[in-house]
Design a protein around this motif. Structure first.
Motif, PDB file in Angstrom:
ATOM      1  N   HIS A  62       0.842  -1.197   0.000  1.00  0.00           N
ATOM      2  CA  HIS A  62       0.000   0.000   0.000  1.00  0.00           C
ATOM      3  C   HIS A  62       0.874   1.243   0.000  1.00  0.00           C
ATOM      4  N   ASP A  91      -7.515   5.237   3.825  1.00  0.00           N
ATOM      5  CA  ASP A  91      -8.542   5.933   3.053  1.00  0.00           C
ATOM      6  C   ASP A  91      -8.055   6.109   1.618  1.00  0.00           C
ATOM      7  N   ALA A  92      -8.994   6.257   0.697  1.00  0.00           N
ATOM      8  CA  ALA A  92      -8.661   6.530  -0.708  1.00  0.00           C
ATOM      9  C   ALA A  92      -8.874   8.014  -0.977  1.00  0.00           C
ATOM     10  N   ALA A  98     -11.045   9.370  -5.902  1.00  0.00           N
ATOM     11  CA  ALA A  98     -10.591   8.123  -5.307  1.00  0.00           C
ATOM     12  C   ALA A  98      -9.360   7.592  -6.036  1.00  0.00           C
ATOM     13  N   ASP A  99      -8.316   7.284  -5.271  1.00  0.00           N
ATOM     14  CA  ASP A  99      -7.150   6.640  -5.854  1.00  0.00           C
ATOM     15  C   ASP A  99      -7.491   5.199  -6.192  1.00  0.00           C
ATOM     16  N   GLU A 100      -6.691   4.624  -7.074  1.00  0.00           N
ATOM     17  CA  GLU A 100      -6.915   3.226  -7.433  1.00  0.00           C
ATOM     18  C   GLU A 100      -6.716   2.330  -6.221  1.00  0.00           C
ATOM     19  N   ASN A 101      -5.750   2.671  -5.374  1.00  0.00           N
ATOM     20  CA  ASN A 101      -5.477   1.895  -4.171  1.00  0.00           C
ATOM     21  C   ASN A 101      -5.684   2.753  -2.938  1.00  0.00           C
ATOM     22  N   LEU A 102      -5.961   2.089  -1.829  1.00  0.00           N
ATOM     23  CA  LEU A 102      -6.062   2.798  -0.570  1.00  0.00           C
ATOM     24  C   LEU A 102      -4.708   3.374  -0.187  1.00  0.00           C
ATOM     25  N   ARG A 158     -16.936   8.216   1.640  1.00  0.00           N
ATOM     26  CA  ARG A 158     -15.961   7.195   1.995  1.00  0.00           C
ATOM     27  C   ARG A 158     -16.277   6.563   3.346  1.00  0.00           C
TER      28      ARG A 158
END
Length: 364
Positions: free
Chosen positions: A159, A221-222, A234-238, A278
Protein backbone atom coordinates in the motif's frame (compact mmCIF):
# COMPACT_ATOMS: atom_id res chain seq x y z
CA UNK A 1 -9.81 75.16 -35.75
CA UNK A 2 -8.94 78.11 -33.52
CA UNK A 3 -6.15 78.18 -30.98
CA UNK A 4 -8.42 77.39 -28.02
CA UNK A 5 -9.85 74.34 -29.77
CA UNK A 6 -6.36 73.02 -30.56
CA UNK A 7 -5.30 73.42 -26.91
CA UNK A 8 -8.37 71.56 -25.69
CA UNK A 9 -7.75 68.74 -28.20
CA UNK A 10 -4.13 68.28 -27.11
CA UNK A 11 -5.14 68.29 -23.44
CA UNK A 12 -7.63 65.49 -24.05
CA UNK A 13 -5.23 63.13 -25.89
CA UNK A 14 -3.34 61.79 -22.84
CA UNK A 15 -6.64 61.01 -21.10
CA UNK A 16 -7.82 58.91 -24.03
CA UNK A 17 -4.49 57.08 -24.35
CA UNK A 18 -4.28 56.45 -20.62
CA UNK A 19 -7.72 54.90 -20.80
CA UNK A 20 -6.53 52.32 -23.31
CA UNK A 21 -5.48 49.80 -20.68
CA UNK A 22 -4.88 46.11 -21.34
CA UNK A 23 -8.55 45.60 -20.50
CA UNK A 24 -9.72 47.65 -23.48
CA UNK A 25 -7.01 46.80 -25.97
CA UNK A 26 -7.03 43.07 -25.46
CA UNK A 27 -3.35 43.26 -24.58
CA UNK A 28 -1.43 41.31 -21.95
CA UNK A 29 -2.46 41.11 -18.31
CA UNK A 30 -0.80 43.29 -15.70
CA UNK A 31 -1.37 43.55 -11.94
CA UNK A 32 -2.88 46.81 -10.70
CA UNK A 33 -3.52 48.36 -14.11
CA UNK A 34 -6.68 49.48 -15.84
CA UNK A 35 -10.29 50.20 -15.02
CA UNK A 36 -11.29 46.53 -15.08
CA UNK A 37 -9.02 45.59 -12.21
CA UNK A 38 -10.79 43.18 -9.86
CA UNK A 39 -10.00 42.34 -6.26
CA UNK A 40 -9.90 38.65 -5.40
CA UNK A 41 -10.72 38.20 -1.71
CA UNK A 42 -9.79 34.99 0.11
CA UNK A 43 -12.29 34.06 2.82
CA UNK A 44 -12.12 31.22 5.36
CA UNK A 45 -15.26 30.97 7.48
CA UNK A 46 -15.95 27.23 7.19
CA UNK A 47 -14.32 26.10 10.42
CA UNK A 48 -15.20 24.71 13.83
CA UNK A 49 -16.73 27.93 15.14
CA UNK A 50 -19.24 27.86 12.29
CA UNK A 51 -20.71 24.62 13.66
CA UNK A 52 -21.73 26.41 16.85
CA UNK A 53 -23.04 29.61 15.27
CA UNK A 54 -26.73 30.29 14.79
CA UNK A 55 -26.55 30.78 11.03
CA UNK A 56 -23.84 28.19 10.42
CA UNK A 57 -21.23 30.77 9.40
CA UNK A 58 -18.09 31.48 11.34
CA UNK A 59 -16.01 34.65 11.40
CA UNK A 60 -13.46 35.06 8.63
CA UNK A 61 -10.35 33.34 9.99
CA UNK A 62 -8.22 33.73 6.86
CA UNK A 63 -5.67 36.09 8.40
CA UNK A 64 -5.13 33.82 11.42
CA UNK A 65 -5.10 30.54 9.51
CA UNK A 66 -3.70 30.83 5.98
CA UNK A 67 -0.12 31.85 5.25
CA UNK A 68 0.14 31.60 1.45
CA UNK A 69 -2.08 31.54 -1.65
CA UNK A 70 -1.67 30.14 -5.15
CA UNK A 71 -4.33 31.48 -7.51
CA UNK A 72 -5.18 30.14 -10.97
CA UNK A 73 -7.63 31.94 -13.28
CA UNK A 74 -9.01 30.15 -16.32
CA UNK A 75 -11.07 31.35 -19.26
CA UNK A 76 -14.51 29.92 -18.46
CA UNK A 77 -15.25 29.03 -22.08
CA UNK A 78 -11.94 27.70 -23.42
CA UNK A 79 -10.52 26.42 -20.14
CA UNK A 80 -7.20 28.11 -20.90
CA UNK A 81 -5.08 29.29 -17.99
CA UNK A 82 -4.82 33.07 -18.29
CA UNK A 83 -3.36 34.06 -14.92
CA UNK A 84 -1.33 32.45 -12.12
CA UNK A 85 0.03 34.03 -8.96
CA UNK A 86 1.72 32.77 -5.79
CA UNK A 87 1.80 35.13 -2.86
CA UNK A 88 2.40 35.12 0.88
CA UNK A 89 -0.69 36.08 2.84
CA UNK A 90 1.29 38.82 4.57
CA UNK A 91 1.84 40.48 1.18
CA UNK A 92 -1.84 40.61 0.23
CA UNK A 93 -3.71 43.90 0.38
CA UNK A 94 -6.08 44.97 3.12
CA UNK A 95 -9.41 46.66 2.48
CA UNK A 96 -8.00 49.84 3.95
CA UNK A 97 -5.03 49.80 1.56
CA UNK A 98 -7.44 49.42 -1.37
CA UNK A 99 -9.78 52.14 -0.04
CA UNK A 100 -12.75 49.78 0.03
CA UNK A 101 -13.25 49.51 3.78
CA UNK A 102 -11.72 50.01 7.18
CA UNK A 103 -10.65 46.43 8.02
CA UNK A 104 -6.94 45.80 8.26
CA UNK A 105 -6.78 42.06 7.50
CA UNK A 106 -4.77 41.32 4.38
CA UNK A 107 -6.87 39.07 2.17
CA UNK A 108 -7.17 40.83 -1.22
CA UNK A 109 -5.19 40.20 -4.40
CA UNK A 110 -5.74 42.87 -7.11
CA UNK A 111 -5.78 41.34 -10.61
CA UNK A 112 -6.20 43.00 -14.01
CA UNK A 113 -8.33 40.96 -16.39
CA UNK A 114 -9.72 41.54 -19.85
CA UNK A 115 -13.52 41.59 -20.06
CA UNK A 116 -14.89 38.06 -20.13
CA UNK A 117 -16.03 35.11 -18.03
CA UNK A 118 -13.58 33.31 -15.76
CA UNK A 119 -13.22 30.38 -13.37
CA UNK A 120 -10.99 30.85 -10.33
CA UNK A 121 -9.20 28.07 -8.45
CA UNK A 122 -7.08 28.67 -5.35
CA UNK A 123 -4.77 26.33 -3.43
CA UNK A 124 -3.53 27.81 -0.17
CA UNK A 125 -0.89 26.70 2.30
CA UNK A 126 1.00 24.38 -0.04
CA UNK A 127 4.20 26.37 0.38
CA UNK A 128 4.22 25.51 4.08
CA UNK A 129 4.52 21.82 3.18
CA UNK A 130 7.51 22.25 0.87
CA UNK A 131 9.97 21.18 3.54
CA UNK A 132 8.51 17.71 3.93
CA UNK A 133 7.42 17.59 0.27
CA UNK A 134 3.99 16.36 1.29
CA UNK A 135 1.83 17.54 -1.62
CA UNK A 136 2.07 18.41 -5.27
CA UNK A 137 -0.21 20.09 -7.79
CA UNK A 138 -0.92 18.16 -10.97
CA UNK A 139 -2.37 19.26 -14.31
CA UNK A 140 -0.85 20.57 -17.54
CA UNK A 141 -2.53 24.02 -17.56
CA UNK A 142 -4.16 23.59 -20.96
CA UNK A 143 -7.76 23.42 -22.10
CA UNK A 144 -9.54 22.71 -18.86
CA UNK A 145 -6.76 20.66 -17.23
CA UNK A 146 -7.38 22.26 -13.88
CA UNK A 147 -4.96 21.78 -11.04
CA UNK A 148 -5.64 19.08 -8.45
CA UNK A 149 -3.71 18.37 -5.24
CA UNK A 150 -2.21 14.95 -4.60
CA UNK A 151 -0.54 13.49 -1.53
CA UNK A 152 3.00 12.38 -2.22
CA UNK A 153 3.48 8.77 -1.21
CA UNK A 154 6.12 6.15 -0.61
CA UNK A 155 5.52 2.41 -0.95
CA UNK A 156 5.40 -0.06 1.91
CA UNK A 157 3.86 -3.53 2.19
CA UNK A 158 1.85 -3.19 -1.00
CA UNK A 159 0.00 0.00 0.00
CA UNK A 160 1.19 3.56 -0.61
CA UNK A 161 2.12 5.05 2.75
CA UNK A 162 2.45 8.56 4.11
CA UNK A 163 3.62 9.49 7.59
CA UNK A 164 4.20 13.24 7.22
CA UNK A 165 2.95 15.91 9.57
CA UNK A 166 0.86 18.19 7.37
CA UNK A 167 0.56 21.92 7.68
CA UNK A 168 -2.89 23.29 6.86
CA UNK A 169 -3.88 23.22 3.17
CA UNK A 170 -7.01 24.82 1.68
CA UNK A 171 -8.75 25.03 -1.66
CA UNK A 172 -11.34 27.42 -3.07
CA UNK A 173 -13.17 27.99 -6.33
CA UNK A 174 -15.45 30.36 -8.18
CA UNK A 175 -17.19 28.49 -10.97
CA UNK A 176 -18.06 31.50 -13.09
CA UNK A 177 -17.60 35.23 -12.76
CA UNK A 178 -18.00 37.93 -15.39
CA UNK A 179 -15.57 40.84 -15.64
CA UNK A 180 -16.81 43.87 -17.57
CA UNK A 181 -14.98 46.81 -19.09
CA UNK A 182 -15.77 49.11 -16.18
CA UNK A 183 -15.55 46.59 -13.35
CA UNK A 184 -12.95 48.52 -11.37
CA UNK A 185 -13.56 47.81 -7.71
CA UNK A 186 -15.34 44.49 -8.33
CA UNK A 187 -14.69 42.09 -5.44
CA UNK A 188 -14.59 38.35 -6.15
CA UNK A 189 -14.73 36.35 -2.89
CA UNK A 190 -13.13 32.89 -2.95
CA UNK A 191 -14.48 30.73 -0.11
CA UNK A 192 -11.86 28.30 1.20
CA UNK A 193 -12.28 24.73 2.42
CA UNK A 194 -9.64 23.04 4.55
CA UNK A 195 -8.13 19.88 3.06
CA UNK A 196 -6.04 18.56 5.94
CA UNK A 197 -6.96 16.91 9.23
CA UNK A 198 -5.24 15.88 12.44
CA UNK A 199 -6.25 12.65 14.18
CA UNK A 200 -4.98 11.83 17.67
CA UNK A 201 -5.61 8.21 18.70
CA UNK A 202 -5.29 6.91 22.26
CA UNK A 203 -5.44 3.09 22.47
CA UNK A 204 -5.96 1.81 26.03
CA UNK A 205 -6.12 -1.93 26.73
CA UNK A 206 -7.70 -3.25 29.94
CA UNK A 207 -4.93 -5.73 30.74
CA UNK A 208 -2.19 -5.41 28.13
CA UNK A 209 0.95 -3.37 28.35
CA UNK A 210 2.61 -2.10 25.19
CA UNK A 211 6.27 -2.30 24.36
CA UNK A 212 7.78 -0.11 21.68
CA UNK A 213 6.91 -1.53 18.26
CA UNK A 214 4.33 -4.04 19.52
CA UNK A 215 1.42 -2.16 17.95
CA UNK A 216 0.86 0.79 15.66
CA UNK A 217 -2.08 2.83 14.36
CA UNK A 218 -3.02 3.41 10.71
CA UNK A 219 -5.70 5.52 9.05
CA UNK A 220 -6.67 3.94 5.72
CA UNK A 221 -8.54 5.93 3.05
CA UNK A 222 -8.66 6.53 -0.71
CA UNK A 223 -8.28 10.30 -0.41
CA UNK A 224 -4.81 10.84 -1.80
CA UNK A 225 -6.11 13.24 -4.46
CA UNK A 226 -8.25 16.31 -3.75
CA UNK A 227 -10.04 18.13 -6.56
CA UNK A 228 -11.01 21.79 -6.53
CA UNK A 229 -14.64 20.95 -7.39
CA UNK A 230 -15.18 19.78 -3.79
CA UNK A 231 -15.02 16.08 -4.57
CA UNK A 232 -12.19 13.82 -3.51
CA UNK A 233 -10.91 11.73 -6.39
CA UNK A 234 -10.59 8.12 -5.31
CA UNK A 235 -7.15 6.64 -5.85
CA UNK A 236 -6.92 3.23 -7.43
CA UNK A 237 -5.48 1.89 -4.17
CA UNK A 238 -6.06 2.80 -0.57
CA UNK A 239 -3.55 5.14 0.99
CA UNK A 240 -2.27 4.35 4.46
CA UNK A 241 -1.56 7.27 6.77
CA UNK A 242 0.86 6.24 9.50
CA UNK A 243 1.60 8.19 12.66
CA UNK A 244 4.16 10.96 12.44
CA UNK A 245 4.49 10.91 16.24
CA UNK A 246 3.90 8.05 18.71
CA UNK A 247 4.36 7.58 22.44
CA UNK A 248 3.67 4.94 25.10
CA UNK A 249 2.22 5.28 28.58
CA UNK A 250 1.89 2.71 31.36
CA UNK A 251 -0.39 3.12 34.35
CA UNK A 252 -2.33 1.14 36.92
CA UNK A 253 -5.96 0.53 36.03
CA UNK A 254 -8.93 -0.99 37.82
CA UNK A 255 -10.30 -4.04 36.00
CA UNK A 256 -12.72 -6.69 37.36
CA UNK A 257 -12.19 -5.47 40.90
CA UNK A 258 -8.41 -5.61 40.88
CA UNK A 259 -5.57 -3.29 39.96
CA UNK A 260 -3.68 -4.21 36.81
CA UNK A 261 -0.89 -2.59 34.88
CA UNK A 262 -2.25 -1.32 31.58
CA UNK A 263 -0.63 0.40 28.66
CA UNK A 264 -1.70 3.14 26.29
CA UNK A 265 -0.48 3.77 22.78
CA UNK A 266 -0.81 7.37 21.56
CA UNK A 267 -0.52 8.11 17.85
CA UNK A 268 -0.79 11.41 15.93
CA UNK A 269 -1.75 11.14 12.26
CA UNK A 270 -2.16 13.74 9.53
CA UNK A 271 -4.51 13.03 6.64
CA UNK A 272 -5.95 14.84 3.66
CA UNK A 273 -9.64 15.69 3.34
CA UNK A 274 -12.28 13.39 4.82
CA UNK A 275 -15.22 12.72 2.50
CA UNK A 276 -18.69 11.52 3.47
CA UNK A 277 -18.96 9.08 0.56
CA UNK A 278 -15.96 7.19 2.00
CA UNK A 279 -17.76 6.43 5.26
CA UNK A 280 -17.97 2.66 4.78
CA UNK A 281 -14.37 2.14 3.67
CA UNK A 282 -12.19 4.68 5.50
CA UNK A 283 -10.95 3.07 8.72
CA UNK A 284 -8.68 3.50 11.70
CA UNK A 285 -6.81 0.27 12.39
CA UNK A 286 -4.66 -0.96 15.27
CA UNK A 287 -2.10 -3.51 14.05
CA UNK A 288 0.47 -5.71 15.75
CA UNK A 289 4.11 -5.94 14.71
CA UNK A 290 3.25 -8.68 12.22
CA UNK A 291 0.87 -6.29 10.42
CA UNK A 292 -2.26 -8.12 11.59
CA UNK A 293 -5.28 -5.97 12.41
CA UNK A 294 -6.45 -6.38 16.01
CA UNK A 295 -9.00 -3.58 15.93
CA UNK A 296 -10.68 -1.63 13.12
CA UNK A 297 -13.23 1.19 13.18
CA UNK A 298 -14.97 3.00 10.28
CA UNK A 299 -14.04 6.51 11.43
CA UNK A 300 -16.06 8.66 9.02
CA UNK A 301 -19.17 6.53 9.58
CA UNK A 302 -18.90 7.12 13.32
CA UNK A 303 -18.23 10.84 12.88
CA UNK A 304 -21.23 11.47 10.65
CA UNK A 305 -23.55 9.46 12.92
CA UNK A 306 -22.42 11.16 16.11
CA UNK A 307 -22.42 14.83 15.13
CA UNK A 308 -25.62 16.83 15.67
CA UNK A 309 -24.49 20.33 14.65
CA UNK A 310 -25.73 20.06 11.07
CA UNK A 311 -27.52 17.60 8.80
CA UNK A 312 -24.92 18.27 6.12
CA UNK A 313 -22.31 15.64 6.95
CA UNK A 314 -19.74 16.91 4.45
CA UNK A 315 -20.02 20.42 5.87
CA UNK A 316 -19.34 19.00 9.32
CA UNK A 317 -16.28 17.07 8.10
CA UNK A 318 -14.93 20.21 6.42
CA UNK A 319 -15.40 22.39 9.50
CA UNK A 320 -14.11 19.95 12.10
CA UNK A 321 -10.44 19.41 11.30
CA UNK A 322 -9.16 17.83 14.54
CA UNK A 323 -10.33 14.52 15.96
CA UNK A 324 -9.38 13.05 19.34
CA UNK A 325 -10.19 9.35 19.50
CA UNK A 326 -9.88 7.14 22.58
CA UNK A 327 -10.43 3.39 22.37
CA UNK A 328 -10.78 1.35 25.56
CA UNK A 329 -10.30 -2.21 24.39
CA UNK A 330 -10.23 -5.73 25.77
CA UNK A 331 -9.48 -9.13 24.32
CA UNK A 332 -6.61 -11.52 23.79
CA UNK A 333 -3.36 -9.65 23.30
CA UNK A 334 -1.06 -12.35 21.99
CA UNK A 335 -3.47 -14.21 19.72
CA UNK A 336 -5.75 -11.80 17.82
CA UNK A 337 -6.77 -14.64 15.48
CA UNK A 338 -8.97 -15.99 18.29
CA UNK A 339 -10.99 -12.80 18.16
CA UNK A 340 -10.02 -9.21 17.46
CA UNK A 341 -9.94 -6.77 20.33
CA UNK A 342 -13.39 -5.63 21.42
CA UNK A 343 -14.17 -2.00 22.27
CA UNK A 344 -15.55 -1.44 25.76
CA UNK A 345 -15.82 2.31 25.22
CA UNK A 346 -15.11 4.72 22.37
CA UNK A 347 -14.67 8.47 22.84
CA UNK A 348 -14.41 10.76 19.81
CA UNK A 349 -14.27 14.52 20.42
CA UNK A 350 -15.94 14.02 23.82
CA UNK A 351 -18.74 11.89 22.38
CA UNK A 352 -18.88 8.64 24.36
CA UNK A 353 -20.08 5.35 22.88
CA UNK A 354 -20.44 2.12 24.84
CA UNK A 355 -20.90 -0.60 22.21
CA UNK A 356 -22.79 -3.79 23.11
CA UNK A 357 -20.29 -6.51 23.85
CA UNK A 358 -21.77 -8.76 21.19
CA UNK A 359 -19.36 -7.02 18.86
CA UNK A 360 -22.08 -5.74 16.52
CA UNK A 361 -20.83 -2.17 16.83
CA UNK A 362 -17.18 -2.97 17.33
CA UNK A 363 -16.34 -1.58 13.91
CA UNK A 364 -15.09 -4.88 12.54
Amino acid sequence: MNKLQRILLYMSLPVVIAGLSSCESGGPLFDDEGDCSVKVQFVYNKHRQALHSINGIGHDAFSNSVSSVHLFIYDAESGDLVYEKKEKAANLKSAAELNIGSTTEKSFLPVDLNPGKYRLVAWCGLDDNDQNNAFELTGDDTKGKFKTMTVKKNSSSGHPVNSEKYEAVYHGKVESVEVTLNSGGQIIPVELTKDTNDIAVWVQHTTATFADGDYYVVYKDANGTVNFDDNSLADENLLEYHAHTTSLLTSDSEYNGSTVEAGALIAHISTSRLMQHRQDDARIEVRNKAGETVYSLPLIKYLTQMQTFTSDHQYYLDCEDTYNCTFYLTGEKEDPSTGAWVPMQIIINNWVIVPPQSGELSGN
